[in-house]
Write a protein that holds these residues in place. Structure first.
Motif, PDB file in Angstrom:
ATOM      1  N   PHE A   1     -14.734  -3.043  -9.407  1.00  0.00           N
ATOM      2  CA  PHE A   1     -15.807  -3.982  -9.714  1.00  0.00           C
ATOM      3  C   PHE A   1     -17.117  -3.255 -10.033  1.00  0.00           C
ATOM      4  CE2 PHE A   1     -16.974  -4.093  -5.089  1.00  0.00           C
ATOM      5  CZ  PHE A   1     -18.360  -4.049  -5.190  1.00  0.00           C
ATOM      6  N   ILE A   2     -17.318  -2.058  -9.475  1.00  0.00           N
ATOM      7  CA  ILE A   2     -18.489  -1.272  -9.858  1.00  0.00           C
ATOM      8  C   ILE A   2     -18.347  -0.799 -11.306  1.00  0.00           C
ATOM      9  CG2 ILE A   2     -19.760   0.873  -9.445  1.00  0.00           C
ATOM     10  CD1 ILE A   2     -19.179   0.549  -6.482  1.00  0.00           C
ATOM     11  N   TYR A   3     -17.159  -0.335 -11.654  1.00  0.00           N
ATOM     12  CA  TYR A   3     -16.903   0.092 -13.032  1.00  0.00           C
ATOM     13  C   TYR A   3     -17.089  -1.067 -14.005  1.00  0.00           C
ATOM     14  CZ  TYR A   3     -14.207   1.227 -17.205  1.00  0.00           C
ATOM     15  OH  TYR A   3     -13.802   1.396 -18.505  1.00  0.00           O
ATOM     16  N   ALA A   4     -16.587  -2.247 -13.623  1.00  0.00           N
ATOM     17  CA  ALA A   4     -16.715  -3.415 -14.499  1.00  0.00           C
ATOM     18  C   ALA A   4     -18.177  -3.762 -14.729  1.00  0.00           C
ATOM     19  CB  ALA A   4     -15.979  -4.609 -13.892  1.00  0.00           C
ATOM     20  N   GLY A   5     -18.981  -3.743 -13.663  1.00  0.00           N
ATOM     21  CA  GLY A   5     -20.393  -4.046 -13.808  1.00  0.00           C
ATOM     22  C   GLY A   5     -21.122  -3.032 -14.649  1.00  0.00           C
ATOM     23  N   MET A   6     -20.822  -1.745 -14.441  1.00  0.00           N
ATOM     24  CA  MET A   6     -21.472  -0.695 -15.227  1.00  0.00           C
ATOM     25  C   MET A   6     -21.052  -0.757 -16.693  1.00  0.00           C
ATOM     26  SD  MET A   6     -23.545   1.240 -13.451  1.00  0.00           S
ATOM     27  CE  MET A   6     -23.552   2.780 -14.361  1.00  0.00           C
ATOM     28  N   ARG A   7     -19.804  -1.093 -16.939  1.00  0.00           N
ATOM     29  CA  ARG A   7     -19.312  -1.164 -18.314  1.00  0.00           C
ATOM     30  C   ARG A   7     -19.979  -2.293 -19.086  1.00  0.00           C
ATOM     31  NH1 ARG A   7     -14.388   0.304 -21.101  1.00  0.00           N
ATOM     32  NH2 ARG A   7     -14.039  -1.115 -22.856  1.00  0.00           N
ATOM     33  N   GLU A   8     -20.171  -3.432 -18.423  1.00  0.00           N
ATOM     34  CA  GLU A   8     -20.744  -4.596 -19.094  1.00  0.00           C
ATOM     35  C   GLU A   8     -22.272  -4.566 -19.144  1.00  0.00           C
ATOM     36  OE1 GLU A   8     -19.081  -7.151 -20.631  1.00  0.00           O
ATOM     37  OE2 GLU A   8     -17.281  -5.922 -20.286  1.00  0.00           O
ATOM     38  N   LYS A   9     -22.910  -4.002 -18.114  1.00  0.00           N
ATOM     39  CA  LYS A   9     -24.376  -4.097 -18.012  1.00  0.00           C
ATOM     40  C   LYS A   9     -25.097  -2.755 -18.003  1.00  0.00           C
ATOM     41  CE  LYS A   9     -24.332  -8.309 -15.177  1.00  0.00           C
ATOM     42  NZ  LYS A   9     -24.815  -8.881 -13.892  1.00  0.00           N
ATOM     43  N   GLY A  10     -24.380  -1.685 -17.768  1.00  0.00           N
ATOM     44  CA  GLY A  10     -25.050  -0.403 -17.613  1.00  0.00           C
ATOM     45  C   GLY A  10     -25.801  -0.359 -16.289  1.00  0.00           C
ATOM     46  N   VAL A  11     -26.954   0.310 -16.284  1.00  0.00           N
ATOM     47  CA  VAL A  11     -27.728   0.454 -15.044  1.00  0.00           C
ATOM     48  C   VAL A  11     -28.283  -0.878 -14.563  1.00  0.00           C
ATOM     49  CG1 VAL A  11     -28.312   2.857 -15.472  1.00  0.00           C
ATOM     50  CG2 VAL A  11     -29.796   1.050 -16.364  1.00  0.00           C
ATOM     51  N   ARG A  12     -28.331  -1.886 -15.444  1.00  0.00           N
ATOM     52  CA  ARG A  12     -28.821  -3.202 -15.027  1.00  0.00           C
ATOM     53  C   ARG A  12     -27.918  -3.827 -13.974  1.00  0.00           C
ATOM     54  NH1 ARG A  12     -28.347  -8.344 -17.356  1.00  0.00           N
ATOM     55  NH2 ARG A  12     -27.192  -7.451 -19.121  1.00  0.00           N
ATOM     56  N   PHE A  13     -26.677  -3.352 -13.886  1.00  0.00           N
ATOM     57  CA  PHE A  13     -25.769  -3.842 -12.854  1.00  0.00           C
ATOM     58  C   PHE A  13     -26.346  -3.634 -11.469  1.00  0.00           C
ATOM     59  CE2 PHE A  13     -22.579  -2.137  -9.818  1.00  0.00           C
ATOM     60  CZ  PHE A  13     -21.979  -3.331  -9.453  1.00  0.00           C
ATOM     61  N   TRP A  14     -26.971  -2.466 -11.247  1.00  0.00           N
ATOM     62  CA  TRP A  14     -27.529  -2.165  -9.932  1.00  0.00           C
ATOM     63  C   TRP A  14     -28.737  -3.044  -9.638  1.00  0.00           C
ATOM     64  CZ3 TRP A  14     -24.434   0.681  -7.063  1.00  0.00           C
ATOM     65  CH2 TRP A  14     -23.512   1.514  -7.714  1.00  0.00           C
ATOM     66  N   LYS A  15     -29.535  -3.302 -10.656  1.00  0.00           N
ATOM     67  CA  LYS A  15     -30.690  -4.176 -10.468  1.00  0.00           C
ATOM     68  C   LYS A  15     -30.241  -5.590 -10.117  1.00  0.00           C
ATOM     69  CE  LYS A  15     -34.600  -6.200 -13.001  1.00  0.00           C
ATOM     70  NZ  LYS A  15     -34.058  -7.568 -12.973  1.00  0.00           N
ATOM     71  N   ASP A  16     -29.259  -6.104 -10.874  1.00  0.00           N
ATOM     72  CA  ASP A  16     -28.775  -7.457 -10.609  1.00  0.00           C
ATOM     73  C   ASP A  16     -28.099  -7.564  -9.245  1.00  0.00           C
ATOM     74  OD1 ASP A  16     -29.715  -8.164 -13.081  1.00  0.00           O
ATOM     75  OD2 ASP A  16     -27.752  -8.204 -14.052  1.00  0.00           O
ATOM     76  N   SER A  17     -27.469  -6.477  -8.798  1.00  0.00           N
ATOM     77  CA  SER A  17     -26.747  -6.506  -7.532  1.00  0.00           C
ATOM     78  C   SER A  17     -27.667  -6.403  -6.327  1.00  0.00           C
ATOM     79  CB  SER A  17     -25.727  -5.365  -7.479  1.00  0.00           C
ATOM     80  OG  SER A  17     -24.768  -5.491  -8.496  1.00  0.00           O
ATOM     81  N   LEU A  18     -28.770  -5.674  -6.480  1.00  0.00           N
ATOM     82  CA  LEU A  18     -29.615  -5.363  -5.323  1.00  0.00           C
ATOM     83  C   LEU A  18     -30.923  -6.144  -5.269  1.00  0.00           C
ATOM     84  CD1 LEU A  18     -29.153  -1.483  -5.285  1.00  0.00           C
ATOM     85  CD2 LEU A  18     -27.962  -3.187  -3.891  1.00  0.00           C
ATOM     86  N   PHE A  19     -31.362  -6.665  -6.397  1.00  0.00           N
ATOM     87  CA  PHE A  19     -32.656  -7.345  -6.429  1.00  0.00           C
ATOM     88  C   PHE A  19     -32.467  -8.787  -6.905  1.00  0.00           C
ATOM     89  CE2 PHE A  19     -33.457  -2.833  -6.991  1.00  0.00           C
ATOM     90  CZ  PHE A  19     -34.447  -2.588  -6.054  1.00  0.00           C
ATOM     91  N   LEU A  20     -32.558  -9.706  -5.972  1.00  0.00           N
ATOM     92  CA  LEU A  20     -32.372 -11.111  -6.302  1.00  0.00           C
ATOM     93  C   LEU A  20     -33.529 -11.610  -7.155  1.00  0.00           C
ATOM     94  CD1 LEU A  20     -31.205 -12.437  -2.817  1.00  0.00           C
ATOM     95  CD2 LEU A  20     -29.782 -11.870  -4.786  1.00  0.00           C
ATOM     96  N   PRO A  21     -33.244 -12.385  -8.203  1.00  0.00           N
ATOM     97  CA  PRO A  21     -34.325 -12.902  -9.053  1.00  0.00           C
ATOM     98  C   PRO A  21     -35.131 -13.985  -8.339  1.00  0.00           C
ATOM     99  CG  PRO A  21     -32.213 -13.826  -9.725  1.00  0.00           C
ATOM    100  CD  PRO A  21     -31.907 -12.785  -8.684  1.00  0.00           C
ATOM    101  N   GLY A  22     -36.432 -14.054  -8.669  1.00  0.00           N
ATOM    102  CA  GLY A  22     -37.276 -15.117  -8.141  1.00  0.00           C
ATOM    103  C   GLY A  22     -37.718 -14.939  -6.711  1.00  0.00           C
ATOM    104  N   VAL A  23     -37.581 -13.723  -6.175  1.00  0.00           N
ATOM    105  CA  VAL A  23     -37.957 -13.456  -4.786  1.00  0.00           C
ATOM    106  C   VAL A  23     -39.272 -12.664  -4.775  1.00  0.00           C
ATOM    107  CG1 VAL A  23     -37.269 -12.274  -2.662  1.00  0.00           C
ATOM    108  CG2 VAL A  23     -35.557 -13.468  -4.041  1.00  0.00           C
TER     109      VAL A  23
END
Length: 272
Positions: A145-167
């Motif tokens: 699932f880490i590979y899938a996120g990196m493949r689809e989003k690149g480094v943005r995967f880590w931002k989306d995973s660790l930083f919730l929007p609107g907080v």
């Protein structure tokens, strides 16, 4: 073999009393290549046997597909279609689903085979009841699932995973470590423990019931004590827990596969 060992022990204790199953029964002595890094005990041999059987069944089921399927082919196609369409494609879509279908299919059929073999007379131990195999598959799912996120989003995967929007920004000091623990630590741990503990507990219950049956019938009742008739009840519970164990074996194969699929879906989703 575990069941046979426990049954023998239950009537042959030093005090003639009942001896229940223990965790040590899941760690049988080495049979082949003892004392080397390639040592094999019964559990490892059963794992190799299940892998061979799964490969054989899948090969036999797909080698001669016909336009007008037989009953066996229909059943086989139903199971394959259920995993492919009901688990993988429904959550990931066809484009992404095809990419991870081989691994997810392997998860389902390998876990199913490993779980079901625990109810086969003469084998009677589920290799997934030992934490090693579930841990390896959980690590594969984690990497996937880490590979899938990196493949689809690149480094943005880590931002989306660790930083919730609107907080508010100051809450990230609290929420980001929690998101890291939840996403990258808790997921593989729960995948491992859920499968291991369910198969371990189910098997221990079955063994306990049949060990008690042997003790009541061949120790207590054999001595003329009518309390030995309680073995009828423990035998009935043993049958019931065996049926339940079969259901749990199928359910856990489904749960592990669908959770792995959902983790991939969450990794590639634009918002989660």
């Amino acid at each position: 073999m575990l069941l046979t060992t426990v049954l023998s022990a239950s009537g042959n204790g030093s005090d003639g009393g009942f001896t229940g199953p223990s965790i040590s029964d899941f760690f049988p002595p080495e049979i082949l290549f003892a004392g080397t890094p390639f040592a094999l005990n019964r559990v490892m041999l059963i794992r190799l046997l299940v892998v061979a059987l799964v490969v054989l069944v899948l090969w036999l089921g797909t080698r001669n597909m016909k336009l007008r399927p037989s009953r066996t082919q229909t059943l086989f196609e139903f199971v394959i279609g259920f995993v492919r369409n009901g688990i993988i494609y429904d959550n990931l879509g066809e484009r992404i689903g095809k990419r991870y279908e081989p691994i997810l299919m392997t998860f389902f059929f390998l876990i199913l085979g490993m779980n079901l073999v625990g109810s086969v007379p003469g084998l009677q131990i589920a290799p997934t009841a030992l934490i090693g195999l579930p841990l390896v598959m959980a690590i594969v799912a984690w990497v996937m699932f880490i590979y899938a996120g990196m493949r689809e989003k690149g480094v943005r995967f880590w931002k989306d995973s660790l930083f919730l929007p609107g907080v508010p920004w100051f809450l990230y000091f609290l929420l980001t470590p929690l998101e890291f623990l939840s996403t990258f630590i808790v997921r593989p741990v729960t995948l491992t423990l859920r499968l291991t503990m369910n198969m371990l507990a189910g098997h221990m219950l079955v063994v306990l019931c049949f060990a008690a049956t042997q003790f009541f019938f061949f120790t207590v009742l054999a001595d003329g004590n009518l309390l030995g008739l309680l073995g009828i009840g423990s035998f009935a519970f043993g049958i019931a827990f065996t049926v339940l164990d079969l259901f749990v074996a199928i359910l856990q194969a489904y749960v592990f596969t669908i959770l792995s699929t959902i983790y991939i879906q969450l990794a590639v989703a634009e918002e989660h």
